[in-house]
Design a protein around this motif. Structure first.
Motif, short mmCIF file in Angstrom:
data_model
loop_
_atom_site.label_atom_id
_atom_site.label_comp_id
_atom_site.label_asym_id
_atom_site.label_seq_id
_atom_site.Cartn_x
_atom_site.Cartn_y
_atom_site.Cartn_z
N SER A 24 55.38 -37.81 -2.15
CA SER A 24 55.64 -36.54 -1.46
C SER A 24 55.56 -36.67 0.05
O SER A 24 56.07 -35.82 0.78
N GLU A 70 65.66 -30.43 0.33
CA GLU A 70 64.27 -30.07 0.62
C GLU A 70 63.67 -29.13 -0.42
O GLU A 70 62.55 -29.30 -0.88
N GLN A 71 64.44 -28.12 -0.82
CA GLN A 71 63.92 -27.13 -1.76
C GLN A 71 63.69 -27.74 -3.15
O GLN A 71 62.63 -27.53 -3.77
N ARG A 74 60.64 -30.07 -3.11
CA ARG A 74 59.35 -29.37 -3.17
C ARG A 74 59.03 -28.92 -4.59
O ARG A 74 57.89 -29.01 -5.06
N ASP A 77 57.96 -32.01 -6.56
CA ASP A 77 56.60 -32.42 -6.21
C ASP A 77 55.57 -31.52 -6.87
O ASP A 77 54.52 -31.99 -7.34
#
Length: 305
Positions: A24, A70-71, A74, A77
């Motif tokens: 991450s 990016e979304q 996340r 992760d």
């Protein structure tokens, strides 16, 4: 088709990258570099004889698409963290199951031996055995100190007397032990720190030391409180044992029978014997011994009067 973040696929591993918390923290440039390296190595044109080459390359591209956004990264992760937390919880449950299984096996063995199946009775027997072993270790420790401080002939005599069940504490050891209080409490009723215990017992006299037991029990806390004098120990024990609202169980490490100024035999029988098992537990012997050793060293370091 791009796999969703909830799929059982570790997209970092697909790109040959570290996963979990380390994954991450990777930058977008690091992820892109890893993808380019893997795509050159795993392109179907490089593996014409591999029937799974195309599917593998598609998976590589799908994982890269998840991690470069990016979304979606996340979300992935968060899914990885949730999986690992579940693994930890499952491991803890497995440990509890193993303990339950062990308890069941013990009850079955007890039944085969004709012993009662009651779990409380089994636990009482186990605690009694632990307490007996701790007492044996503490007696051995004190006897070793006696033998080191006496001539060889006197040590041999002390050893023979010990085998007959006699007590041969030196005056210094007896004095040290009479300055120590055993303290226990139920954690469900509150917690006590060394500072808090020092504040409580300072009203009875000077407190030289407080040692909280390091091997903690989930239900019970325990400590040793070293007072400056036997009188302070007497005052604390009489006051706190007589207070039925007091959440602390306070007992002297060693009672004295020196008459009206000490702990008389009736007092010891009324307060010490029925409740002492509540404070004995695994690990107590070690730090009782360490406290006595500290007191002995402090006495040696005192300047001559």
């Amino acid at each position: 088709m791009v796999p969703s973040p909830t799929d059982e696929i570790d997209h970092y591993k697909v790109l040959d990258l570290p996963s979990g918390e380390e994954g991450s923290r990777l930058t977008a440039d690091q992820i892109e570099k890893a993808y380019k390296t893997q795509s050159r190595l795993r392109h179907p044109d490089k593996r014409p004889d591999d029937p799974n080459a195309t599917a593998d390359f598609q998976l590589l591209r799908a994982s890269y698409d998840v991690l470069r956004d990016e979304q979606s990264r996340r979300a992935f992760d968060a899914t990885v963290r949730a999986r690992r937390e579940k693994e930890v919880r499952d491991s803890a449950r497995d440990g509890k199951r193993r303990k339950l299984a062990a308890d069941l096996e013990e009850r079955e063995r007890a039944a085969e031996r004709g012993e009662p199946l009651d779990a409380d009775e089994i636990e009482k027997r186990r605690e009694k055995s632990v307490a007996k072993e701790l007492k044996r270790e503490l007696d051995a420790f004190l006897n070793r100190n006696v033998r080191r401080s006496e001539p060889a002939s006197a040590a041999a005599s002390a050893s023979a007397s010990t085998s007959r069940g006699e007590n041969h504490d030196s005056p210094e050891e007896k004095s040290n032990k009479e300055r120590i209080l055993k303290v226990s409490w139920e954690r469900s009723l509150g917690e006590y720190t060394a500072t808090r215990l020092r504040e409580i017992f300072q009203k009875f006299g000077k407190v030289d030391d407080v040692v909280i037991r390091t091997k903690k029990s989930k239900s019970k806390g325990t400590a040793l409180v070293v007072m400056s004098s036997r009188d302070a120990v007497m005052a604390a024990t009489r006051s706190m044992c007589g207070d039925v609202t007091n959440p602390l169980l306070v007992l002297p490490l060693q009672t004295s029978s020196d008459g009206p100024d000490g702990f008389s035999a009736p007092f010891a029988e009324a307060n010490d014997e029925p409740r002492i098992s509540k404070i004995v537990g695994a690990g107590f012997s070690d730090y009782e011994a360490s406290i006595l050793k500290k007191l002995q060293q402090a006495n040696k370091n005192k300047p001559a009067q």
